[in-house]
Design a protein around this motif. Structure first.
Motif, PDB file in Angstrom:
ATOM      1  N   ASP A  15       2.000   1.251   4.637  1.00  0.00           N
ATOM      2  CA  ASP A  15       1.803   1.793   5.861  1.00  0.00           C
ATOM      3  C   ASP A  15       0.851   2.838   5.735  1.00  0.00           C
ATOM      4  OD1 ASP A  15       1.688   2.159   8.581  1.00  0.00           O
ATOM      5  OD2 ASP A  15       3.830   2.178   8.917  1.00  0.00           O
ATOM      6  N   HIS A 210      12.191   2.150  11.650  1.00  0.00           N
ATOM      7  CA  HIS A 210      10.894   2.510  11.254  1.00  0.00           C
ATOM      8  C   HIS A 210      10.067   3.485  11.953  1.00  0.00           C
ATOM      9  CE1 HIS A 210       6.604   1.477   9.205  1.00  0.00           C
ATOM     10  NE2 HIS A 210       6.184   1.860  10.216  1.00  0.00           N
ATOM     11  N   HIS A 212       7.704   6.680  12.943  1.00  0.00           N
ATOM     12  CA  HIS A 212       6.580   7.477  12.772  1.00  0.00           C
ATOM     13  C   HIS A 212       6.729   8.916  13.491  1.00  0.00           C
ATOM     14  CE1 HIS A 212       3.071   4.804  11.073  1.00  0.00           C
ATOM     15  NE2 HIS A 212       4.177   4.025  11.446  1.00  0.00           N
ATOM     16  N   ASN A 252       4.332   7.756   8.905  1.00  0.00           N
ATOM     17  CA  ASN A 252       5.619   7.759   8.944  1.00  0.00           C
ATOM     18  C   ASN A 252       6.143   9.087   8.689  1.00  0.00           C
ATOM     19  OD1 ASN A 252       4.394   5.178   7.312  1.00  0.00           O
ATOM     20  ND2 ASN A 252       6.069   4.431   8.722  1.00  0.00           N
TER      21      ASN A 252
HETATM   22 ZN   LIG Z   1       4.014   1.949  10.582  1.00  0.00          ZN
END
Ligand SMILES: [Zn+2]
Length: 317
Positions: A15, A210, A212, A252
């Motif tokens: 990512d 997940h 950010h 992230n």
């Molecule tokens: Zn991501």
């Protein structure tokens, strides 16, 4: 008393790097994996199996996976946007394949050039492919839902849309569901509301989140998710990254900050925070143009100023 364990999955190699124009050399990626491993990380999303012409940063996915697989007890994950990618990842021997399934139609079209429903069909083909070979029986197939909490194109993403896609992904044979806040729109109450709703629909299949940190909410969101029993989180060293198809998205949540908070709350991560912070040097050298974030690295880890739980941190598998 045994500590409650939380899995921290490093996703910076996928990512983080995918949105950085500067190509990280394969040797530096291997060094990053080694450094993360030596800091105690046992879950890494190491690459994305996409055509090199679309994403030159991931052209060395096979080599990176091969290296990661040499490290004992490291769970190696790869992102696979289509059946071809899934086949390559399975052949490479990864432990988990994650298919990115957007809730938002516009983001889905921008990201994988398929509607969410068409992507679910592709996902089902990936799962059938996994089932077709006994050698791949242990490989986990993950539905990685993105734009769960908001979308740069459509804005608000209705919770009933998330529920619909979660149920379809389970019908298609997903082993587990991961929820992604691709663009950092999530807020704590929103996270709680959605997890409450999902737990009333399905039990135990949504296993990881997940976040950010685009709007500075990632750690607050994590605390709420912990309250709802989530015990696995993605993060990226130095908060590296964003999403090339999600304008305005930043990286992230920084792995260092996440680990610091989890350990301060008494959760066992098995990660040595000092070693983790030191591993940022690899990024400074290999991708010097990329901005590095993270409060803990900026402020340093001073003896006496760290939470109690840090004093007993050890590398555990
Ligand atoms: Zn991501």
């Amino acid at each position: 008393m045994t500590k409650k364990k939380v899995v921290v999955q490093e996703v910076g190699l996928r990512d983080g790097l995918q949105s950085i124009p500067q190509i990280m050399p394969t040797e530096a990626k291997k060094a990053w994996i080694d450094a993360a491993y030596n800091a105690g990380i046992r879950h890494i999303e190491v690459a994305s199996f996409v055509p090199p012409r679309l994403l030159p940063q991931m052209a060395d996915a096979e080599q990176v996976v091969a290296h990661a697989l040499t490290l004992p007890e490291l769970r190696v994950t790869a992102l696979v946007p289509n059946l071809r990618g899934a086949e390559n990842a399975l052949k490479a021997g990864v432990h988990r394949v994650v298919a990115p399934i957007s809730i938002s139609e516009q983001h889905s079209l921008a990201n994988v050039r398929k509607t969410p429903d068409a992507m679910i069909e592709e996902f089902q083909r990936m799962r059938e492919l996994r089932d077709s070979e006994s050698a791949w029986a242990q490989t986990t197939v993950v539905a990685g839902l993105s734009t769960v909490f908001g979308c740069p194109f459509q804005g608000y993403v209705p919770e009933q849309d998330v529920c619909r896609i979660v149920l379809k992904a389970l019908d298609a044979g997903a082993d587990v569901i991961a929820l992604g806040d691709t663009t950092g729109h999530a807020t704590p109450r929103h996270v709680g509301r959605l997890l409450q709703l999902l737990s009333s629909v399905i039990e135990g299949k949504v296993t990881s989140l997940h976040f950010h940190d685009t709007r500075g909410m990632a750690l607050a969101n994590t605390v709420v998710a912990l309250d709802y029993g989530i015990r696995e989180f993605d993060s990226s060293l130095a908060g590296l990254g964003g999403c090339p198809n999600a304008p305005g998205a930043t990286g992230n949540v920084a792995t260092e900050d996440l680990v610091y908070m989890l350990q301060s709350m008494g959760f066992e991560t098995g990660i040595d925070l000092r070693r983790l912070v030191e591993s940022r040097d690899i990024l400074k050298r290999a991708v010097p143009d990329a901005p590095l974030y993270g409060y803990i690295a900026r402020e340093g880890i001073l003896d006496g100023s760290v939470p109690q739980q840090l004093s007993s941190h050890g590398v555990q598998s």
